[in-house]
Design a protein around this motif. Structure first.
Motif, PDB file in Angstrom:
ATOM      1  N   GLU A  66      42.147 -41.316 -11.223  1.00 15.40           N
ATOM      2  CA  GLU A  66      41.178 -40.073 -10.436  1.00 15.40           C
ATOM      3  C   GLU A  66      42.391 -39.035  -9.848  1.00 15.40           C
ATOM      4  N   GLN A  67      43.125 -39.654  -9.299  1.00 14.00           N
ATOM      5  CA  GLN A  67      44.435 -38.741  -8.426  1.00 14.00           C
ATOM      6  C   GLN A  67      44.963 -38.277  -9.768  1.00 14.00           C
ATOM      7  N   GLU A  70      43.255 -35.331 -10.955  1.00 13.56           N
ATOM      8  CA  GLU A  70      43.283 -34.348  -9.940  1.00 13.56           C
ATOM      9  C   GLU A  70      44.491 -33.307 -10.066  1.00 13.56           C
ATOM     10  N   GLU A  71      45.504 -34.145  -9.991  1.00 11.40           N
ATOM     11  CA  GLU A  71      46.807 -33.458 -10.095  1.00 11.40           C
ATOM     12  C   GLU A  71      47.236 -32.623 -11.113  1.00 11.40           C
ATOM     13  N   TYR A  73      44.949 -31.574 -13.524  1.00 11.78           N
ATOM     14  CA  TYR A  73      44.121 -30.215 -13.756  1.00 11.78           C
ATOM     15  C   TYR A  73      43.756 -29.353 -12.653  1.00 11.78           C
ATOM     16  N   ILE A  75      41.841 -29.917  -9.918  1.00 14.91           N
ATOM     17  CA  ILE A  75      40.612 -30.023  -9.510  1.00 14.91           C
ATOM     18  C   ILE A  75      40.425 -30.738  -8.040  1.00 14.91           C
ATOM     19  N   GLN A  76      39.192 -30.241  -7.723  1.00  9.65           N
ATOM     20  CA  GLN A  76      39.063 -30.961  -6.090  1.00  9.65           C
ATOM     21  C   GLN A  76      38.729 -32.363  -6.190  1.00  9.65           C
ATOM     22  N   GLU A  77      38.249 -32.824  -7.133  1.00 10.65           N
ATOM     23  CA  GLU A  77      37.718 -34.510  -7.220  1.00 10.65           C
ATOM     24  C   GLU A  77      37.507 -34.728  -8.651  1.00 10.65           C
ATOM     25  N   ALA A  78      38.035 -36.106  -8.981  1.00  7.68           N
ATOM     26  CA  ALA A  78      37.619 -36.777 -10.269  1.00  7.68           C
ATOM     27  C   ALA A  78      36.954 -38.134  -9.879  1.00  7.68           C
ATOM     28  N   THR A 277      31.499 -25.521  -5.529  1.00  8.72           N
ATOM     29  CA  THR A 277      31.793 -26.639  -6.030  1.00  8.72           C
ATOM     30  C   THR A 277      31.051 -26.604  -7.410  1.00  8.72           C
ATOM     31  N   ASN A 301      35.269 -28.055 -10.992  1.00 10.56           N
ATOM     32  CA  ASN A 301      36.300 -28.500 -10.247  1.00 10.56           C
ATOM     33  C   ASN A 301      36.262 -29.891  -9.787  1.00 10.56           C
ATOM     34  N   VAL A 302      34.999 -30.244  -9.948  1.00  6.53           N
ATOM     35  CA  VAL A 302      34.666 -31.935  -9.883  1.00  6.53           C
ATOM     36  C   VAL A 302      34.567 -32.413 -11.246  1.00  6.53           C
TER      37      VAL A 302
END
Length: 320
Positions: A66-67, A70-71, A73, A75-78, A277, A301-302
């Motif tokens: 997930e991290q 996020e890094e 792409y 985005i706020q959260e995966a 979001t 972004n999620v």
């Protein structure tokens, strides 16, 4: 204080804090040492390796992946879900994850947009517990939901039932998602009831959307809110790889410029992007190019997806 004495005190404080669970004030009272000294020595205990903290990641949990998403792409959260690599299983398990996301992220008074014709969104409702997280808020249908009998129920159910579950007010978009001509779209768009909904598109705090491949899902196809085979081939010839709310984009996420888009009643991509979001709930190999492109375009972004899709997104040769 000698080095050995400092290490001895550091270790004693670390054991009291980490092993016995004493708070810093309790250690201060017990050892008659100022709390700032306690805090400083606890930090040094970690930096010097006296204390080592590790997180045991359970099976089926993919926080590192997930991290990485996020890094890569931006985005706020995966949220990555372990599931069988089959469309029905993916839709069900992503829906469950999306329900938990809603239950832990929504706040009272929010304006929440929700798309239509998505199996994952329907599965989300099936898993969503009754709560009051959306009280004093609004659930807005952001893609036309009028279609063939039966499938229309699914589209309207998404907005209505979500609002009911979270104690918000539903506002339905009482129009088809696709009409025959741009002129018909213009007439319907001027309808006062439709204008009320479209005015809310610019006020979204959260948007819940599926990400579609060019070839429509069986649910969308059964609704009648689809372009013809010939029209979809034209979209592909223009480079289309997927869509959000029937707004198509190419492999780099750039919107497809086509007169077909003038026949869609629903939110457009630039307006969607202004929401605070935008949660894309999608997975599976069939949708991989569309999900990748949606991330590159910044339209979501999620991302809530499955492990197999996440692995392929991370190994994709195109840079985000």
């Amino acid at each position: 204080m000698s080095r050995s004495a400092e290490l001895r005190l550091m270790t004693k404080i670390a054991r009291l804090y980490y092993e016995q669970g004493l708070r810093q004030q309790a250690i201060t009272d017990r050892l008659s040492i100022h709390q700032s000294t306690i805090s400083r020595l606890l930090k040094r205990a970690r930096s010097e390796g006296v204390v080592r903290i590790s997180v045991a990641i359970p099976n089926g949990v993919f926080t590192e992946m997930e991290q990485a998403l996020e890094e890569r792409y931006g985005i706020q959260e995966a949220v990555v879900v372990d599931t069988l690599n089959h469309e029905e299983n993916i839709a069900r398990d992503l829906g469950t994850a999306a329900a938990f996301w809603i239950e832990t992220r929504l706040k009272p008074g929010m304006v929440i947009g929700i798309s239509s014709w998505s199996r994952s969104l329907i599965a989300m409702l099936d898993s969503l517990h009754q709560n009051d997280q959306g009280r004093d808020g609004t659930v807005v249908q952001i893609l036309g939901g009028v279609g063939n009998t039966g499938s229309q129920y699914h589209a309207n159910r998404l907005a209505h039932d979500l609002a009911s579950r979270i104690k918000a007010t539903p506002i339905l978009l009482q129009a088809p998602a696709v009409v025959a001509t741009a002129g018909a779209r213009d007439v319907l768009s001027r309808d006062p009831a439709v204008k009320v909904v479209s005015n809310l598109f610019k006020k979204l705090d959260v948007a819940l959307v599926g990400v579609g491949a060019v070839q429509p899902s069986s649910l969308l196809a059964s609704s009648g809110n689809v372009f013809s085979v010939a029209e979809l081939k034209k979209m592909q010839a223009l480079g289309a790889v997927g869509d959000i709310c029937l707004r198509f984009f190419d492999a780099q996420g750039a919107p497809i410029k086509s007169t077909l888009m003038d026949r869609v009643i629903g939110i457009d991509l630039p307006t969607l992007k202004k929401a605070k979001t935008v949660v894309g709930i999608a997975g599976g190999g069939r949708k991989l190019p569309a999900i990748h492109a949606a991330l590159l375009g910044g339209w979501i972004n999620v991302l809530i997806t499955d492990r197999h899709t996440a692995e392929q997104l991370l190994s994709h040769k195109d840079k985000a």
